[in-house]
Scaffold this active site. Sequence first.
Site, short mmCIF file in Angstrom:
data_model
loop_
_atom_site.label_atom_id
_atom_site.label_comp_id
_atom_site.label_asym_id
_atom_site.label_seq_id
_atom_site.Cartn_x
_atom_site.Cartn_y
_atom_site.Cartn_z
CG ASP A 193 -1.66 -9.82 2.82
OD1 ASP A 193 -2.28 -9.47 2.19
OD2 ASP A 193 -0.71 -10.67 2.84
CG ASN A 209 -1.55 -1.51 -1.72
OD1 ASN A 209 -1.56 -1.45 -0.69
ND2 ASN A 209 -1.32 -2.82 -2.06
CD1 TRP A 210 0.70 4.61 -4.78
CD2 TRP A 210 -1.59 5.52 -5.15
NE1 TRP A 210 0.30 5.62 -3.83
CE2 TRP A 210 -0.97 6.10 -4.03
CE3 TRP A 210 -2.94 5.55 -5.37
CZ2 TRP A 210 -1.72 6.99 -3.42
CZ3 TRP A 210 -3.48 6.62 -4.92
CH2 TRP A 210 -3.10 7.20 -3.75
CD GLU A 226 11.90 -11.79 18.75
OE1 GLU A 226 11.57 -13.04 18.33
OE2 GLU A 226 13.06 -11.39 19.26
C1 FPP Z 1 -4.47 -6.10 2.17
O1 FPP Z 1 -5.38 -7.38 1.85
C2 FPP Z 1 -5.09 -5.10 2.88
C3 FPP Z 1 -5.17 -3.64 2.37
C4 FPP Z 1 -4.16 -3.45 1.23
C5 FPP Z 1 -5.82 -2.59 2.91
C6 FPP Z 1 -5.80 -2.51 4.45
C7 FPP Z 1 -6.88 -1.61 4.78
C8 FPP Z 1 -7.80 -1.99 5.69
C9 FPP Z 1 -8.07 -2.91 6.67
C10 FPP Z 1 -8.91 -0.76 6.03
C11 FPP Z 1 -7.88 0.18 6.53
C12 FPP Z 1 -8.85 1.21 7.49
C13 FPP Z 1 -8.25 2.08 8.12
C14 FPP Z 1 -9.08 3.08 8.87
C15 FPP Z 1 -6.95 2.03 8.48
P1 FPP Z 1 -5.04 -7.70 0.28
O2 FPP Z 1 -6.33 -6.93 -0.31
O3 FPP Z 1 -3.86 -7.48 -0.09
O4 FPP Z 1 -5.71 -9.08 0.45
P2 FPP Z 1 -5.43 -10.33 -0.38
O5 FPP Z 1 -3.78 -10.75 -0.34
O6 FPP Z 1 -6.06 -11.52 0.24
O7 FPP Z 1 -5.79 -10.00 -1.84
#
Ligand code: FPP
Length: 258
Positions: A31, A79-80, A218
């Site tokens: 996150d 997330n969609w 944990e």
């Molecule tokens: C959360 O940050 C992150 C995600 C929803 C996506 C995670 C994906 C990646 C790190 C790339 C993945 C790649 C692979 C190959 C697995 P957020 O967007 O919710 O951050 P915020 O809470 O600060 O807005």
Amino acid sequence: MGNAQQQTTDEALRARIDPERVPAHVAIIMDGNGRWAKRHGEMRVVGHTNGVRSVRETLVGATEIGVKYLTLYAFSTENWNRPRAEVDALMDLLVNTLMSELDSLHENGVRLNAIGDLESLPGSCRATLAEAIRQTAHNDRITLTLALSYSARWELVNMVKRIATDVRDGRVDVEAIDDALVSANLTTAGMPDPELLIRTSGEQRISNFLLWQIAYAELWFSPVLWPDFRREHLYQAVLDYQGRERRFGLTSEQVGPA
Ligand code: FPP
């Protein structure tokens, strides 16, 4: 911190980890990509792009200390509902990363796995994922599971439907329903439950992730935003985990000295 200095920090932390008590399964809620991007004056998608390095570092770090299962929450059912451009960018990033990292995953003994409502992913994403899973199917050093279009409630509803169908059709007796049968009907069937769940970015929530499986996990919350998450943070989490007493509902005396 320079590279050499960072390596020293990583090695010092790693040396303190007890190899006999490394969690077999670590799950991570990645996150803070959006906030990282904002802090750097960039578009949200730049945060996700930079999160890929953290995925790589975490995977290598986990492999080095002997973690057998690493499960990453890469895309939730919820997330969609993000802006279309961000969803598309995340799907592209997934496909491109899988394609560019596939050889390296394979060479390092990583078996790729995916859980979630994979049918809902775009065709290109499904195809790339299926191919990467097929090519790495015989690796056994570590299993990297990507939770994609995943939510625990979606998974639990499906589990109930599957078991109910088996009962209706006479394959399962109601009295035979137990913990093991429930686990066997989840997307994580065959994996041990995570002993350690990490969430980055300072949020202290589970957000519909692996609700059944984390019954005794944990929890470790880090203020670090996901794109800044490095091996040293994983090692700190594992060290903290090793310092805790896991009682599973028993008393301290019953579980004995840590
Ligand atoms: C959360 O940050 C992150 C995600 C929803 C996506 C995670 C994906 C990646 C790190 C790339 C993945 C790649 C692979 C190959 C697995 P957020 O967007 O919710 O951050 P915020 O809470 O600060 O807005």
